[in-house]
Design a protein around this motif. Structure first.
Motif, PDB file in Angstrom:
ATOM      1  N   LEU A 139     -21.329  48.358  12.114  1.00  0.00           N
ATOM      2  CA  LEU A 139     -21.980  47.025  11.774  1.00  0.00           C
ATOM      3  C   LEU A 139     -21.567  46.097  12.828  1.00  0.00           C
ATOM      4  O   LEU A 139     -20.251  45.994  12.878  1.00  0.00           O
ATOM      5  CB  LEU A 139     -21.638  46.883  10.260  1.00  0.00           C
ATOM      6  N   HIS A 140     -22.143  45.567  13.385  1.00  0.00           N
ATOM      7  CA  HIS A 140     -21.982  44.369  14.450  1.00  0.00           C
ATOM      8  C   HIS A 140     -22.386  43.108  13.943  1.00  0.00           C
ATOM      9  O   HIS A 140     -23.550  43.020  13.754  1.00  0.00           O
ATOM     10  CB  HIS A 140     -22.224  44.535  15.836  1.00  0.00           C
ATOM     11  N   MET A 141     -21.504  42.157  13.949  1.00  0.00           N
ATOM     12  CA  MET A 141     -21.978  40.709  13.411  1.00  0.00           C
ATOM     13  C   MET A 141     -21.027  39.692  14.148  1.00  0.00           C
ATOM     14  O   MET A 141     -20.027  40.090  14.844  1.00  0.00           O
ATOM     15  CB  MET A 141     -21.727  40.750  11.776  1.00  0.00           C
ATOM     16  N   ASP A 142     -21.338  38.394  14.049  1.00  0.00           N
ATOM     17  CA  ASP A 142     -20.605  37.185  14.449  1.00  0.00           C
ATOM     18  C   ASP A 142     -19.670  36.983  13.323  1.00  0.00           C
ATOM     19  O   ASP A 142     -19.630  37.398  12.128  1.00  0.00           O
ATOM     20  CB  ASP A 142     -21.645  36.170  14.446  1.00  0.00           C
ATOM     21  N   TYR A 143     -18.778  36.462  13.853  1.00  0.00           N
ATOM     22  CA  TYR A 143     -17.581  35.908  13.021  1.00  0.00           C
ATOM     23  C   TYR A 143     -18.190  35.171  11.563  1.00  0.00           C
ATOM     24  O   TYR A 143     -17.282  35.213  10.606  1.00  0.00           O
ATOM     25  CB  TYR A 143     -16.500  35.116  13.552  1.00  0.00           C
ATOM     26  N   GLU A 183     -27.833  49.787   0.901  1.00  0.00           N
ATOM     27  CA  GLU A 183     -26.700  48.838   1.041  1.00  0.00           C
ATOM     28  C   GLU A 183     -26.940  48.435   2.576  1.00  0.00           C
ATOM     29  O   GLU A 183     -26.660  47.191   2.717  1.00  0.00           O
ATOM     30  CB  GLU A 183     -25.466  49.673   1.339  1.00  0.00           C
ATOM     31  N   ILE A 184     -27.778  48.880   3.474  1.00  0.00           N
ATOM     32  CA  ILE A 184     -28.023  48.312   4.763  1.00  0.00           C
ATOM     33  C   ILE A 184     -29.051  47.160   4.575  1.00  0.00           C
ATOM     34  O   ILE A 184     -28.880  46.092   5.331  1.00  0.00           O
ATOM     35  CB  ILE A 184     -28.725  49.475   5.658  1.00  0.00           C
ATOM     36  N   LYS A 185     -30.056  47.376   3.735  1.00  0.00           N
ATOM     37  CA  LYS A 185     -31.133  46.355   3.529  1.00  0.00           C
ATOM     38  C   LYS A 185     -30.161  45.254   2.764  1.00  0.00           C
ATOM     39  O   LYS A 185     -30.658  43.923   2.923  1.00  0.00           O
ATOM     40  CB  LYS A 185     -32.252  46.757   2.568  1.00  0.00           C
ATOM     41  N   LYS A 186     -29.325  45.423   1.883  1.00  0.00           N
ATOM     42  CA  LYS A 186     -28.633  44.372   1.362  1.00  0.00           C
ATOM     43  C   LYS A 186     -27.822  43.544   2.512  1.00  0.00           C
ATOM     44  O   LYS A 186     -27.918  42.096   2.280  1.00  0.00           O
ATOM     45  CB  LYS A 186     -27.698  44.795   0.370  1.00  0.00           C
ATOM     46  N   LEU A 187     -27.269  44.207   3.391  1.00  0.00           N
ATOM     47  CA  LEU A 187     -26.383  43.334   4.259  1.00  0.00           C
ATOM     48  C   LEU A 187     -27.401  42.736   5.429  1.00  0.00           C
ATOM     49  O   LEU A 187     -27.063  41.519   5.510  1.00  0.00           O
ATOM     50  CB  LEU A 187     -25.621  44.496   5.045  1.00  0.00           C
ATOM     51  N   ARG A 194     -28.859  38.806  11.114  1.00  0.00           N
ATOM     52  CA  ARG A 194     -28.302  38.671  12.144  1.00  0.00           C
ATOM     53  C   ARG A 194     -27.358  40.033  12.413  1.00  0.00           C
ATOM     54  O   ARG A 194     -26.729  40.005  13.564  1.00  0.00           O
ATOM     55  CB  ARG A 194     -27.621  37.624  11.970  1.00  0.00           C
ATOM     56  N   ILE A 195     -27.115  40.814  11.687  1.00  0.00           N
ATOM     57  CA  ILE A 195     -26.261  42.056  11.679  1.00  0.00           C
ATOM     58  C   ILE A 195     -26.976  42.980  12.228  1.00  0.00           C
ATOM     59  O   ILE A 195     -28.114  43.169  12.323  1.00  0.00           O
ATOM     60  CB  ILE A 195     -25.679  42.580  10.311  1.00  0.00           C
TER      61      ILE A 195
END
Length: 220
Positions: A139-143, A183-187, A194-195
């Protein structure tokens, strides 16, 4: 393969019944050769004991299944040990119970209870792991989204294997196969897409002392 109970580390348990000592040694095995070598080692260790009764199962579907009463009345030792083993849901596992005779006969019922109790005590003193099929997902995301993502993962009991901080944050997580898509859909929804999600392939994992143990090969 669904969830799988694995004997990760063996152990030893002991009970005393009317001065007879019953010592259970439990170990993981991958083959009959390993089982026989372990049994021989226990016989040498407790060379002065009267009986070394055992049961073991091995193979993806427990194709190999053996037990022995080793001189105890038929059905009073090996079979009860095997019943404990199969009832525990463990695979690729051996239990051998050594008996030092205490001078008092226990009768068939007493022997069944004693060997059963010793086998259970041996398992209780071992490390048993629930092995779960999972998707190793990056999972890659902004801070700015990190706190929200970590909260969801924690709330859903998702294991984070690795965290890397750079321009953004990369989390390597273990998503149980049966709930990974949800779980991925939830995130994705929680971060307004953005993730970034990258599938790292299927693995199986268990937990040991709060840390994940990865099984990338097959479980024999």
């Amino acid at each position: 393969m669904g969830d799988y109970r694995l004997l990760y580390r063996g152990g030893t348990g002991e009970i005393v019944e009317k001065k007879s000592r019953f010592i259970a040694d439990v170990t993981p095995i991958a083959s009959e050769e390993e089982a026989l070598a372990f049994i021989e080692g226990v016989r040498k260790k407790y060379w002065d004991a009267r009986h070394h009764c055992f049961a073991y199962v091995a193979g993806p579907k427990d194709e190999l299944m053996r037990f022995s009463d080793d001189g105890e009345p038929s059905g009073t030792a090996g079979r009860p040990i095997l019943d404990v083993l199969t009832g525990s849901g463990l695979h690729n596992c051996l239990i051998i119970v050594t008996r030092y005779f205490g001078g008092t006969l226990l009768g068939t019922g007493g022997l069944v209870r004693a060997y059963t109790a010793a086998a259970k005590e041996g398992i209780a003193n071992s490390t048993v792991m629930e092995v779960i099929p999972a998707s190793r997902t990056r999972l890659h995301m902004d801070y700015t989204d990190l706190g929200k993502v970590q909260y969801i993962l924690s709330e859903d009991g998702i294991v984070t294997e690795q965290t890397e901080y750079a321009e953004g944050v990369d989390l390597t997580v273990l998503l149980p196969t049966d709930t990974a898509e949800r779980e991925i859909k939830k995130l994705v929804n929680a971060t307004s897409a953005r993730i970034s999600v990258t599938d790292g392939g299927e693995v199986r994992f268990g937990m040991d002392g709060g840390q994940p143990v990865i099984f990338e090969g097959g479980l024999c």
